[in-house]
Design a protein around this motif. Sequence first.
Motif, PDB file in Angstrom:
ATOM      1  N   ASP A 155       0.636   7.522  -1.898  1.00 33.18           N
ATOM      2  CA  ASP A 155       1.028   6.431  -1.001  1.00 33.18           C
ATOM      3  C   ASP A 155       2.151   6.864  -0.063  1.00 33.18           C
ATOM      4  OD1 ASP A 155       0.476   3.650  -0.363  1.00 33.18           O
ATOM      5  OD2 ASP A 155       2.492   3.210  -1.079  1.00 33.18           O
ATOM      6  N   ARG A 156       2.985   7.792  -0.525  1.00 32.52           N
ATOM      7  CA  ARG A 156       4.133   8.262   0.272  1.00 32.52           C
ATOM      8  C   ARG A 156       3.782   9.460   1.149  1.00 32.52           C
ATOM      9  NH1 ARG A 156       7.493  12.195  -1.107  1.00 32.52           N
ATOM     10  NH2 ARG A 156       6.739  12.149  -3.268  1.00 32.52           N
ATOM     11  N   ARG A 206       0.320   2.277  -7.343  1.00 33.84           N
ATOM     12  CA  ARG A 206       0.735   2.054  -5.950  1.00 33.84           C
ATOM     13  C   ARG A 206       1.866   1.042  -5.869  1.00 33.84           C
ATOM     14  NH1 ARG A 206      -2.240   3.192  -1.251  1.00 33.84           N
ATOM     15  NH2 ARG A 206      -4.172   3.355  -2.446  1.00 33.84           N
ATOM     16  N   ARG A 233       5.641   1.952  -4.676  1.00 32.68           N
ATOM     17  CA  ARG A 233       6.074   1.310  -3.436  1.00 32.68           C
ATOM     18  C   ARG A 233       7.318   0.450  -3.630  1.00 32.68           C
ATOM     19  NH1 ARG A 233       1.411  -1.743  -0.292  1.00 32.68           N
ATOM     20  NH2 ARG A 233       0.721   0.431  -0.101  1.00 32.68           N
TER      21      ARG A 233
END
Length: 313
Positions: A45-46, A167, A171
């Motif tokens: 996700d990053r 996720r 996050r």
Amino acid sequence: MTRVAAVDCGTNSIRLLVADADPATGELVDLDRRMTIVRLGQGVDRTGRLAPEALQRTFAACREYAAVIKEHGAERLRFVATSASRDAENRDEFVRGVLDILGVGPEVITGDQEAEFSFTGATRELAGSDHLPKPYLVVDIGGGSTEFVVGDDHVRAARSVDIGCVRMTERHLVRDGVVSDPPAEERIAAMRADIEAALDLAEQTVPLREARTLVGLAGSVTTVSAIAQELPAYDSEAIHHSRVSYDRVREITEWLLRSTHAERAAVPSMHPGRVDVIGAGALVLLSIMERIGAREVVVSEHDILDGIAWSVA
């Protein structure tokens, strides 16, 4: 009977099912079912890329599974990859590694395909259950995404949205590479807002509130069931088709989100790979139940993996 092998490679775990399938009777007899936490989606996700160490963990599990498949003499094999490998820039490296080890390439399926497999796996054996009214809402809370499917005997509508336990944890609950332990209220509130926005998105496609039976799949849901039953160890038979009330899910979620890593790790039914992400996964489940007004969730150990096996058979 056809002997088949199915591999489901998700964001957090990779799983294998070797089974004898009889499409004429709808019977699927397990020969070997196993799961390995590989955290393939670590950092995706990053960074937008699969981490080298995550790939190595996944390939090691694939080598183990290749030996099991050979031992049982499975006639057909299907390898399905989900959210993390769908999103990654370097997914070709993943594809080549799997092909070299297992002899088949991973099918990087869409979220809608993922939802269809989940629905088939979860509901095929519920078809004759008069005590579980239709339509079903099947929710598969994975590491990177959650799939929503509404259907009776067949799928009516499906949608995948990006609210998985890994996720959401990465996050909202990770700072400087460390999971908040426990997280501050504002981080939980931000995560909750993210989940609610995703539910709004899902509801544009899937009539969530029309469901009369909520069926929950995957490790976050099964772990909540194990905690609710206070099992001395993870017990698939006790978990499969168990029912957990809304009040109990809320109570467990609140405890998970205010507990420390050590407290969660001490739960006897907790897989070590879920200790840091279970709070986020439980919050996704709780939010879904509140959105549709569900009084309980029916927990299934049969999910996308069983659906993949049926597709091969």
